[in-house]
Every structure is written in structure tokens, then in C-alpha cells.
Scaffold this active site. Structure first.
Site, mmCIF file in Angstrom:
data_model
loop_
_atom_site.group_PDB
_atom_site.id
_atom_site.type_symbol
_atom_site.label_atom_id
_atom_site.label_comp_id
_atom_site.label_asym_id
_atom_site.label_seq_id
_atom_site.Cartn_x
_atom_site.Cartn_y
_atom_site.Cartn_z
ATOM 1 N N VAL A 14 0.854 -1.198 -0.093
ATOM 2 C CA VAL A 14 -0.014 -0.152 -0.032
ATOM 3 C C VAL A 14 0.973 1.468 0.112
ATOM 4 C CG1 VAL A 14 -1.810 1.280 1.092
ATOM 5 C CG2 VAL A 14 -2.004 -1.075 1.080
ATOM 6 N N ASP A 32 10.385 3.190 6.834
ATOM 7 C CA ASP A 32 9.990 1.968 7.065
ATOM 8 C C ASP A 32 11.087 1.584 8.037
ATOM 9 O OD1 ASP A 32 8.165 -0.513 5.274
ATOM 10 O OD2 ASP A 32 9.853 -1.175 6.776
ATOM 11 N N ARG A 37 14.308 -3.500 3.421
ATOM 12 C CA ARG A 37 13.353 -2.883 2.435
ATOM 13 C C ARG A 37 13.708 -1.621 2.010
ATOM 14 N NH1 ARG A 37 9.554 -3.703 -1.388
ATOM 15 N NH2 ARG A 37 7.817 -2.394 -1.144
ATOM 16 N N THR A 90 -2.720 -4.504 9.209
ATOM 17 C CA THR A 90 -3.364 -4.691 10.443
ATOM 18 C C THR A 90 -3.889 -6.329 10.144
ATOM 19 O OG1 THR A 90 -5.225 -3.732 8.965
ATOM 20 C CG2 THR A 90 -4.453 -2.371 10.732
ATOM 21 N N THR A 125 -6.518 -0.771 6.966
ATOM 22 C CA THR A 125 -7.953 -1.221 7.350
ATOM 23 C C THR A 125 -8.058 -1.522 8.687
ATOM 24 O OG1 THR A 125 -8.042 -2.280 5.084
ATOM 25 C CG2 THR A 125 -9.593 -3.249 6.637
ATOM 26 N N CYS A 265 -6.630 -9.079 2.776
ATOM 27 C CA CYS A 265 -7.826 -8.163 2.850
ATOM 28 C C CYS A 265 -9.034 -9.079 3.125
ATOM 29 C CB CYS A 265 -7.935 -7.250 1.318
ATOM 30 S SG CYS A 265 -6.677 -6.129 1.382
ATOM 31 N N ARG A 336 1.003 -13.876 1.963
ATOM 32 C CA ARG A 336 0.535 -13.372 3.454
ATOM 33 C C ARG A 336 -0.932 -14.103 3.373
ATOM 34 N NH1 ARG A 336 0.601 -7.041 3.859
ATOM 35 N NH2 ARG A 336 -0.053 -7.358 1.678
#
Length: 428
Positions: A14, A32, A37, A90, A125, A265, A336
């Protein structure tokens, strides 16, 4: 507004596309906590494959005061921003309870450098109320500032579709909201300046939070419906895909297909809404029923595999089985919450020898996350398999000649219906 500096906290699926989009017009600092990364991105490499290498390199800058995207893992480097956008994950815990730890830690970090007049926007979210009831108090505690007097907040739910190269971040309409009418308008204009698809300004932060969480809950329930149809039609010896294609000739029939429902999601967000509903002593029956059914599909696929193998007089114990796909969806490296692992685990419980091949997944990440090795070169495989299960619809799998890897009487289970019907024994 162009003079304001933006800091994006969390540079995953995102955060990075969003930071890249804003970097075309603003001074943007990408933060981050994962140093690896940051170093990867500084070299123009995005392992999530969400941002094209040329595009990423075109916006990268080394000067934090220059328009473009600067990268850091040091909190002090983003202390002079006026707008903080938090895009951390989340997840849920093993009990299916929302785990807001990443959100709490990100809020604590931002709180330490928050200044008067700053705006903190959340994209993660959450359940309705999380921004103002869970995150804002953390910001106040660590900043010593007063909400809606000294600093402000907003919520603009992410709508990234991993692996989708057509509907990229700027081409997806964005919902925005703010903690006061004036801040809501400022946030809306901020996003509108880079989101070519436009924006929708919600009346409150809670409305925006609720809108996000029901988007994926709705999809989850619709997929659960067709998954249940697949189970029913299997008993009737009816091909589910053919039924859906026939029903799909009606203009208002929704084109959902059966399959494994994972990812960060659809497979998680409904639990956030269910968790909040229970705080109001309401048991969300349909939402949780859909979750239970979708979570059961890996076991169902494995059990149907065993039944079909027995009908073909194939051995079960020590059978060699090839599973095609471990990512949560097609043409995407994200592993994930992949429910493909449920199929693998269940087959292993039947004492089958299961190999997994996925050209999109990182062998190191799969080993770390699930503890299983990946076949890295299927053409070098010397085995002939008793069964092959195509559980993820990667483009690479569609052109595979499965006969190269199977025994003469092998079972082909096309879970995602990516092959012509006559080339498989089973379809979900």
C-alpha cells in the site's frame, strides 16, 4: 498545498505505490522500520512488484528537501513533515482477533515527532472507530498535543489490488475523510491532486472506516456463496463453472467464482467488523458464516482430491502430489495469509509427499512463513506425480503441459478452472 511535506509510514503493497504517486508533485519521505526494505528500494527494486523499476527510480531523490521520494528507516528524518500517512498492515492473531500492534507502534512513533498543525492520515484497514478511539489517544499521549486543536486526523482507506497493473493506485477512486470539516476538505484536495480517478469525501472518519471494511466483507460473502454452491453441485454431479457461466448470461448476475480465499484483505477484514459488532452484543451471523465456509475450502479441496484418487485406484499414502501455487492470488508474489497452505497441510496429513511450485513466490519467504521448500525449476523435476492440483491461476500455469510431470493415470484437479474442462478430472 504543494509546499507541504508528506511522510508515508510503511512501504509495503500500500505505502510504496502511494508514496510514489505523491512524489510526482510533493516532497515525500518514505519511512519503514525494515532496513533491508529501504536498501532494496534505494536500489530501485520493489520485491512486491507493485511499482515499476523505471517509475521508482524516476522519483527517487537523496535530498529530503527536494520534490520526489526520499527513503529512510530513521524517525528523525521525517520529523519535519506536516502530513503523516500511516499504511502499516492490520493482521489478525491465531484466534481471529484483530491485531493492532503495528498500528499502535506506528502511532507511537509519529506521536513522538508530531507538531502543532500536523495531520495524521490512516490508510490501514480497521473497524469503525479505530482511528479516533484507538490511535488518536496514542498520538496525544506521545506528543502532548490536543486532538483537533493542535493536530488533526483523517482516514482514507487503501484500495490497492495487488498484482493489478491496470487498476493502479491513481486509477482507483479514493474515499477520504477528516476529523473536522476543514481538515476533511484539505485531505480530499490532497488526494484529488494525484488520484486521477477522483475522490469521495465521506461525512466522517467512522463512515470511511466502515466503508472500507464492508467492501471486502461483501466480496467474502459472495465468494462463500459460490463456494457453497460448488459443494452442493459436486454432490449432484453438476459442473459449477458451467452453472455460473449459464447464470452469468443474466445482466445482473454477479461474476464470482469459487476458490481459496486468503490474502491480507478479504480473508482478514471481515473479522475486524465482526470484532467490533460483538462489542455491541451483536453476533454477525452472515459475516462469520461466510468466513467459516471460506476458511474450510482448503480442507474440502484436499478431501475431494483423496476421494477422486481412490476412484482412480491411486495410492494415497506416500503418493507424489504437485501443488501449483502458494501465493494468495494469481500473478502476485504476496504469500500473506495464503489459503493454499491449507491444501498442502491437509494432503500432508494423509501422508502424501507434496511438492509446491510457484514462480511468483520467494522461496526464502515461503520457507520462513510456512516452513516448506519450493521447487524452483519445474522442468528439472525428475518426479512423475500421482496428482496435480492447480490452486492459483498464475499465467505461467495456463500454458503448462501437465502430462510432462504426471503418471499416465494421474489425477488433475483444476481448482481455479484455468484449463479446458476436458483436460482435468475435477474443477472446484
Amino acid at each position: 498545498m504543494n509546499h507541504k511535506k508528506i511522510a508515508v509510514i510503511g512501504l509495503g503493497y500500500v505505502g510504496l505505490p502511494l508514496a510514489t504517486a505523491f512524489a510526482s508533485k510533493y516532497k515525500v519521505s518514505g519511512f519503514d522500520i525494515n532496513t533491508g526494505r529501504i536498501n532494496e528500494l534505494k536500489n530501485g527494486i520493489d520485491s512486491t512488484l507493485e511499482v515499476d523499476e523505471d517509475l521508482l527510480k524516476s522519483v527517487l531523490v537523496n535530498d529530503f528537501d527536494q520534490k520526489g521520494l526520499s527513503l529512510t528507516d530513521r524517525l528523525e528524518d521525517i520529523a519535519d513533515a506536516q502530513i503523516y500517512i500511516i499504511t502499516v498492515p492490520t493482521p489478525i492473531d491465531k484466534h481471529k482477533i484483530p491485531d493492532l500492534t503495528p498500528l499502535y507502534k506506528a502511532s507511537e512513533s509519529v506521536g513522538k515527532i508530531l507538531k502543532k498543525g500536523d495531520i495524521v492520515i490512516y490508510e490501514s484497514t480497521v473497524f469503525p472507530g479505530a482511528t479516533e478511539e484507538e490511535c488518536v489517544p496514542i498520538l496525544e499521549k506521545h506528543s502532548g498535543l490536543k486532538f483537533n486543536r493542535d493536530f488533526f486526523a483523517g482516514y482514507s482507506p487503501e484500495r490497492i489490488n495487488p498484482g493489478d497493473k491496470e487498476r493502479t493506485v491513481t486509477k482507483i477512486l479514493k474515499v477520504t475523510s477528516g476529523s473536522t470539516p476543514e481538515i476533511a476538505e484539505e485531505i480530499d484536495q490532497l488526494y484529488k491532486s494525484v488520484i486521477t480517478a477522483g475522490t469521495h469525501k465521506a461525512s466522517s472518519i467512522k463512515v470511511a472506516e466502515a466503508a472500507k471494511v464492508i467492501e471486502n466483507a461483501q466480496r467474502d460473502i459472495n465468494i462463500a456463496f459460490v463456494n457453497e454452491l460448488s459443494k452442493i453441485f459436486r454432490l449432484m454431479d453438476i459442473d459449477t463453472i458451467e452453472v455460473l457461466e449459464a447464470a452469468g448470461t443474466k445482466w445482473n448476475f454477479l461474476p464470482f467464482r469459487p476458490g481459496l480465499v486468503g490474502g491480507h484483505c478479504i480473508g482478514i477484514d471481515p473479522y475486524y467488523l465482526a470484532h467490533k459488532a460483538k462489542e455491541y452484543d451483536y453476533n454477525p451471523e452472515i459475516i462469520l458464516a461466510g468466513r467459516r465456509l471460506n476458511d474450510s475450502m482448503g480442507q474440502f479441496v484436499a478431501q475431494e482430491t483423496v476421494k477422486a484418487m481412490l476412484k482412480k485406484d491411486l495410492k494415497i499414502k506416500n503418493a507424489n502430489v504437485l501443488v501449483l501455487g502458494i501465493t494468495f492470488k494469481e500473478n502476485c508474489p504476496d504469500i500473506r495469509n495464503s489459503r493454499a497452505i491449507d491444501v498442502v497441510r491437509e494432503l500432508q496429513d494423509y501422508q502424501m509427499q507434496v511438492d509446491v511450485y510457484d514462480p511468483w513466490a520467494s522461496p526464502e519467504e515461503v520457507q520462513k512463513e510456512y516452513g516448506i521448500p519450493l521447487i524452483t525449476d519445474i522442468d528439472q523435476t525428475q518426479k512423475k506425480y500421482d496428482a496435480v492440483l492447480a490452486v492459483v491461476a498464475h499465467n505461467e500455469f495456463k500454458d503448462m503441459d501437465l502430462n510432462k510431470y504426471t503418471k499416465p493415470n494421474a489425477l488433475i484437479y483444476d481448482v481455479k478452472a484455468i484449463y479446458p474442462k476436458e483436460k482435468s478430472d475435477l474443477r472446484l
